[in-house]
Scaffold this active site. Structure first.
Site, mmCIF file in Angstrom:
data_model
loop_
_atom_site.group_PDB
_atom_site.id
_atom_site.type_symbol
_atom_site.label_atom_id
_atom_site.label_comp_id
_atom_site.label_asym_id
_atom_site.label_seq_id
_atom_site.Cartn_x
_atom_site.Cartn_y
_atom_site.Cartn_z
ATOM 1 N N GLU A 1 -8.931 -9.905 4.126
ATOM 2 C CA GLU A 1 -9.306 -8.551 3.684
ATOM 3 C C GLU A 1 -10.662 -8.570 2.970
ATOM 4 O O GLU A 1 -10.985 -9.506 2.219
ATOM 5 C CB GLU A 1 -8.224 -7.992 2.737
ATOM 6 C CG GLU A 1 -8.597 -6.598 2.219
ATOM 7 C CD GLU A 1 -7.452 -5.830 1.572
ATOM 8 O OE1 GLU A 1 -6.318 -6.339 1.528
ATOM 9 O OE2 GLU A 1 -7.713 -4.697 1.110
ATOM 10 N N ASP B 1 5.614 -6.773 2.695
ATOM 11 C CA ASP B 1 4.813 -7.336 1.604
ATOM 12 C C ASP B 1 5.705 -7.765 0.450
ATOM 13 O O ASP B 1 6.643 -7.043 0.078
ATOM 14 C CB ASP B 1 3.875 -6.253 1.062
ATOM 15 C CG ASP B 1 2.423 -6.582 1.319
ATOM 16 O OD1 ASP B 1 2.079 -7.767 1.404
ATOM 17 O OD2 ASP B 1 1.637 -5.626 1.436
ATOM 18 N N SER C 1 0.837 -1.206 0.000
ATOM 19 C CA SER C 1 0.000 0.000 0.000
ATOM 20 C C SER C 1 0.870 1.253 0.000
ATOM 21 O O SER C 1 0.370 2.356 -0.211
ATOM 22 C CB SER C 1 -0.937 0.017 1.217
ATOM 23 O OG SER C 1 -0.216 -0.231 2.406
HETATM 24 O O1 KIV Z 1 -0.459 -3.411 1.604
HETATM 25 C C1 KIV Z 1 -1.108 -3.353 2.646
HETATM 26 O O2 KIV Z 1 -1.097 -2.355 3.373
HETATM 27 C C2 KIV Z 1 -1.906 -4.518 3.013
HETATM 28 C C3 KIV Z 1 -2.857 -4.342 4.155
HETATM 29 C C4 KIV Z 1 -4.054 -3.646 3.663
HETATM 30 C C5 KIV Z 1 -3.181 -5.622 4.814
HETATM 31 O O3 KIV Z 1 -1.826 -5.524 2.405
#
Ligand code: KIV
Length: 266
Positions: free
Chosen positions: A183, A86, A48
């Protein structure tokens, strides 16, 4: 060894004790420091970052280099919280790339990686866990799959969709994830998932019955004001505070009020 450091086993123990897990995203050193001071248990360097910091419309343009840059910044805060990074779009399309890129994120300071997808990602998850890289799963609405699904669609609204979310959860648990993000999923389905797996579920737009909750910090701080998704609760209005401060500074510069004697050297 820091006895207060949160690891993947501490999160599982919290589920067993019925304690809620608090998680947030962070992309920089200072934000991570502040959220760590209040005792958040999991900090996610989410992809994100693409929207929150880099001005992209979605997470798809985010690269491994972007993720490494931001993971290093957050890792310098040395949080007690578990630091998860991530894996960006296409960085784990095969077992080989998953291992290579998962390793790069751990070497940048992450203590675990997050991978989107359930049954379709099992080989990658198994390989990462087998190589010593803890994996946070991510099921339900998958932002990296918007081109294929046609947008951000809430999952679990039909029996087939609910069944798929449950199957994904079960497959991920079997593959060895230490927890999973759920999610954009109907609350009753997320509740069923939470009851059916022994690892913690961390919800975002998935109702109140998950073992923990995560929000994108920019959303909950009111830094991103153009659009507020339904699942977000705003805890501050930082964009308004910033706007006021920038405008006051501009006024002071223009009027000669700044710098004053207190900010000048004699
Ligand atoms: O990228 C992100 O911030 C996420 C969250 C929304 C869980 O995957």
């Amino acid at each position: 060894m820091n006895e207060h450091k949160i690891n993947i086993h501490a999160l599982r123990a919290m589920k067993q004790r019925g304690e809620k897990i608090t998680a947030l995203t962070a992309y920089d050193f200072f934000t991570a420091k502040i959220m760590d001071e209040v005792g958040v248990q999991l900090i996610l360097v989410g992809d994100s970052v693409g929207m929150a910091e880099l001005g992209y419309e979605n997470t798809l343009p985010v690269t491994m280099d972007d993720m490494i840059h931001h993971t290093k910044a957050v890792a310098r805060a040395k949080p007690q919280a578990l630091l998860v990074a991530d894996m960006p779009f296409m960085s784990y399309a095969s077992v080989r790339t998953a291992l290579e890129n998962g390793g790069r994120l751990i070497q940048a300071g992450a203590e675990a990686v997050k991978v989107e997808g359930g049954e379709s990602m099992i080989e990658q998850v198994r390989a990462l866990v087998g190589a010593g890289v803890p994996v946070l799963g991510h099921i339900g609405l998958l932002p990296q799959s918007i081109l294929e699904t046609g947008g951000y669609k809430i999952q679990g609204r039909t029996p087939q969709s609910a069944e798929r979310v449950l199957r994904d959860a079960e497959a991920l648990e079997k593959a060895g994830v230490f927890a999973m993000v759920v999610e954009g999923t109907v609350a009753s389905v997320a509740e069923q998932v939470t009851k059916s797996v022994t690892v913690p579920t961390i919800g975002i737009g998935a109702g109140a019955h998950c073992d923990g909750q995560i929000l994108v910090s920019n959303d909950m701080l009111g830094l991103f004001t153009w659009f507020t998704p339904k699942h977000v609760k705003r805890y501050a209005n930082l964009s308004e505070e910033m706007r006021k401060a920038f405008a006051a500074y501009k006024r002071d510069v223009e009027s000669g009020e700044f710098p004053g004697a207190g900010q000048s050297f004699q």
